[in-house]
Design an enzyme around this catalytic site. Sequence first.
Site, PDB file in Angstrom:
ATOM      1  N   ASP A  64      58.215  64.166  93.132  1.00  0.00           N
ATOM      2  CA  ASP A  64      59.035  64.635  94.252  1.00  0.00           C
ATOM      3  C   ASP A  64      60.026  63.511  94.524  1.00  0.00           C
ATOM      4  OD1 ASP A  64      60.201  65.100  96.708  1.00  0.00           O
ATOM      5  OD2 ASP A  64      58.355  65.774  97.668  1.00  0.00           O
ATOM      6  N   VAL A  65      61.300  63.755  94.257  1.00  0.00           N
ATOM      7  CA  VAL A  65      62.283  62.667  94.301  1.00  0.00           C
ATOM      8  C   VAL A  65      62.442  62.047  95.686  1.00  0.00           C
ATOM      9  CG1 VAL A  65      63.599  63.438  92.288  1.00  0.00           C
ATOM     10  CG2 VAL A  65      64.233  64.269  94.576  1.00  0.00           C
ATOM     11  N   ASN A  91      69.264  64.935  88.918  1.00  0.00           N
ATOM     12  CA  ASN A  91      69.683  66.343  88.905  1.00  0.00           C
ATOM     13  C   ASN A  91      68.936  67.188  89.943  1.00  0.00           C
ATOM     14  OD1 ASN A  91      70.536  69.040  87.502  1.00  0.00           O
ATOM     15  ND2 ASN A  91      68.284  69.043  87.421  1.00  0.00           N
ATOM     16  N   TYR A 157      73.954  71.117 102.556  1.00  0.00           N
ATOM     17  CA  TYR A 157      74.106  70.990 101.098  1.00  0.00           C
ATOM     18  C   TYR A 157      75.415  70.277 100.756  1.00  0.00           C
ATOM     19  CZ  TYR A 157      74.374  72.438  96.167  1.00  0.00           C
ATOM     20  OH  TYR A 157      74.471  72.448  94.792  1.00  0.00           O
ATOM     21  N   LYS A 161      76.106  66.644  98.835  1.00  0.00           N
ATOM     22  CA  LYS A 161      76.836  66.558  97.569  1.00  0.00           C
ATOM     23  C   LYS A 161      78.064  65.646  97.706  1.00  0.00           C
ATOM     24  CE  LYS A 161      74.029  69.053  95.161  1.00  0.00           C
ATOM     25  NZ  LYS A 161      73.218  68.417  94.099  1.00  0.00           N
ATOM     26  N   THR A 192      71.668  79.847  87.137  1.00  0.00           N
ATOM     27  CA  THR A 192      70.345  79.216  87.112  1.00  0.00           C
ATOM     28  C   THR A 192      69.520  79.877  88.221  1.00  0.00           C
ATOM     29  OG1 THR A 192      70.794  77.574  88.832  1.00  0.00           O
ATOM     30  CG2 THR A 192      71.427  76.970  86.576  1.00  0.00           C
TER      31      THR A 192
HETATM   32  P1  NAD Z   1      67.355  75.042  89.997  1.00  0.00           P
HETATM   33  O1  NAD Z   1      66.845  75.412  91.326  1.00  0.00           O
HETATM   34  O2  NAD Z   1      67.290  76.026  88.895  1.00  0.00           O
HETATM   35  O3  NAD Z   1      66.676  73.697  89.484  1.00  0.00           O
HETATM   36  C1  NAD Z   1      66.465  72.613  90.354  1.00  0.00           C
HETATM   37  C2  NAD Z   1      65.208  71.893  89.916  1.00  0.00           C
HETATM   38  O4  NAD Z   1      64.978  70.824  90.843  1.00  0.00           O
HETATM   39  C3  NAD Z   1      63.957  72.785  89.944  1.00  0.00           C
HETATM   40  O5  NAD Z   1      63.231  72.633  88.750  1.00  0.00           O
HETATM   41  C4  NAD Z   1      63.195  72.262  91.153  1.00  0.00           C
HETATM   42  O6  NAD Z   1      61.789  72.434  91.048  1.00  0.00           O
HETATM   43  C5  NAD Z   1      63.597  70.803  91.154  1.00  0.00           C
HETATM   44  N1  NAD Z   1      63.359  70.178  92.452  1.00  0.00           N
HETATM   45  C6  NAD Z   1      63.595  70.699  93.696  1.00  0.00           C
HETATM   46  N2  NAD Z   1      63.190  69.834  94.637  1.00  0.00           N
HETATM   47  C7  NAD Z   1      62.696  68.754  93.978  1.00  0.00           C
HETATM   48  C8  NAD Z   1      62.129  67.525  94.408  1.00  0.00           C
HETATM   49  N3  NAD Z   1      61.964  67.237  95.719  1.00  0.00           N
HETATM   50  N4  NAD Z   1      61.736  66.639  93.468  1.00  0.00           N
HETATM   51  C9  NAD Z   1      61.887  66.928  92.154  1.00  0.00           C
HETATM   52  N5  NAD Z   1      62.399  68.065  91.691  1.00  0.00           N
HETATM   53  C10 NAD Z   1      62.801  68.969  92.601  1.00  0.00           C
HETATM   54  O7  NAD Z   1      68.868  74.589  90.228  1.00  0.00           O
HETATM   55  P2  NAD Z   1      70.054  74.202  89.232  1.00  0.00           P
HETATM   56  O8  NAD Z   1      71.127  75.178  89.461  1.00  0.00           O
HETATM   57  O9  NAD Z   1      69.571  73.930  87.861  1.00  0.00           O
HETATM   58  O10 NAD Z   1      70.511  72.850  89.952  1.00  0.00           O
HETATM   59  C11 NAD Z   1      70.437  71.567  89.371  1.00  0.00           C
HETATM   60  C12 NAD Z   1      71.380  70.661  90.121  1.00  0.00           C
HETATM   61  O11 NAD Z   1      72.715  71.153  89.945  1.00  0.00           O
HETATM   62  C13 NAD Z   1      71.138  70.625  91.627  1.00  0.00           C
HETATM   63  O12 NAD Z   1      71.331  69.312  92.106  1.00  0.00           O
HETATM   64  C14 NAD Z   1      72.202  71.555  92.168  1.00  0.00           C
HETATM   65  O13 NAD Z   1      72.537  71.248  93.499  1.00  0.00           O
HETATM   66  C15 NAD Z   1      73.327  71.282  91.217  1.00  0.00           C
HETATM   67  N6  NAD Z   1      74.327  72.362  91.167  1.00  0.00           N
HETATM   68  C16 NAD Z   1      74.007  73.616  90.756  1.00  0.00           C
HETATM   69  C17 NAD Z   1      74.989  74.600  90.738  1.00  0.00           C
HETATM   70  C18 NAD Z   1      74.719  76.009  90.278  1.00  0.00           C
HETATM   71  O14 NAD Z   1      75.609  76.866  90.441  1.00  0.00           O
HETATM   72  N7  NAD Z   1      73.576  76.330  89.723  1.00  0.00           N
HETATM   73  C19 NAD Z   1      76.282  74.286  91.138  1.00  0.00           C
HETATM   74  C20 NAD Z   1      76.580  72.989  91.546  1.00  0.00           C
HETATM   75  C21 NAD Z   1      75.590  72.023  91.552  1.00  0.00           C
END
Ligand code: NAD
Length: 257
Positions: A64-65, A91, A157, A161, A192
């Site tokens: 858990d980060v 990430n 959020y 960011k 995702t």
């Molecule tokens: P996702 O929800 O599919 O994956 C996120 C992962 O982070 C999951 O496996 C989750 O279990 C893990 N996670 C959540 N809380 C955690 C914690 N406390 N400790 C460790 N792991 C934890 O989301 P994604 O779309 O793959 O997002 C990945 C990154 O990209 C995120 O930072 C998100 O904000 C960013 N992002 C995503 C998008 C998008 O459109 N999908 C756009 C911009 C930015």
Amino acid sequence: MNGRLQGKVAIVTGGARGIGAATCLKMAREGASVVVADVIDDEGEAVAAALAKEGGKALYVHLDVSSEPQWNDAMRGALRAFGALHVLVNNAGIARTEDVEQETLEGFRKIIDVNQIGAWLGMRAAVPQLRKSGGGAIVNVSSIYGFIGGRGEAIAYQSSKGALRQMTKNAAVRYAAEKIRVVSIHPGFIETPMIAPLLKGDANVPGSLAEFIVSHTPLGRVGRAEEVANVIAFVASDEASYMTGTEILVDGGYTAA
Ligand code: NAD
């Protein structure tokens, strides 16, 4: 395999699914030993097993980060398994959509704990190891919402960011002399599990969020996780040796329009 990350050891937080899982796969294919770190253990173990099945070196650790002790444990586990660290990908992230008046104190703090403080704890844990390796790379996964206010939603959020973008510049300047590069990546709308519920609407239905996203994206579609992973892997590699403190948008042109 292309070998862009041959001999490197990388930790990818949130590596169990979405952009994180795609990054783990890409990095393993580029020759890295990969530590998949997440809180969803079954999915994380499955990613590590899939990498191993392809001939990659991988380890899953529960992390858990937002937890300082868990960062210590995860780093110890990574070093025990692979002996060094060269790359950290911050990430892991969570999202909420509430605007200024809708957001709660508890909700705001949770987002900051994971998305912002989690990334800082990661950098703090990684820097001494990157230093021992003679340098390395930290890739912070921010968002287009580190640049723009979108539709005025998601105050917590977007705050997290934006902070990640600035923390990247701060750390890049601080550690440049030690050859530790720090870069932020800013995805647009990527398919995702995080945004799957938002994309459920039909892109052909006028007024739906899906239609809004697609019609406001010059490339005319949402992105795929591997399209972000490819950029992360490049930035983490020595091919990006003159890049630090910078920000890379991977958004199909959304913020350019
Ligand atoms: P996702 O929800 O599919 O994956 C996120 C992962 O982070 C999951 O496996 C989750 O279990 C893990 N996670 C959540 N809380 C955690 C914690 N406390 N400790 C460790 N792991 C934890 O989301 P994604 O779309 O793959 O997002 C990945 C990154 O990209 C995120 O930072 C998100 O904000 C960013 N992002 C995503 C998008 C998008 O459109 N999908 C756009 C911009 C930015």
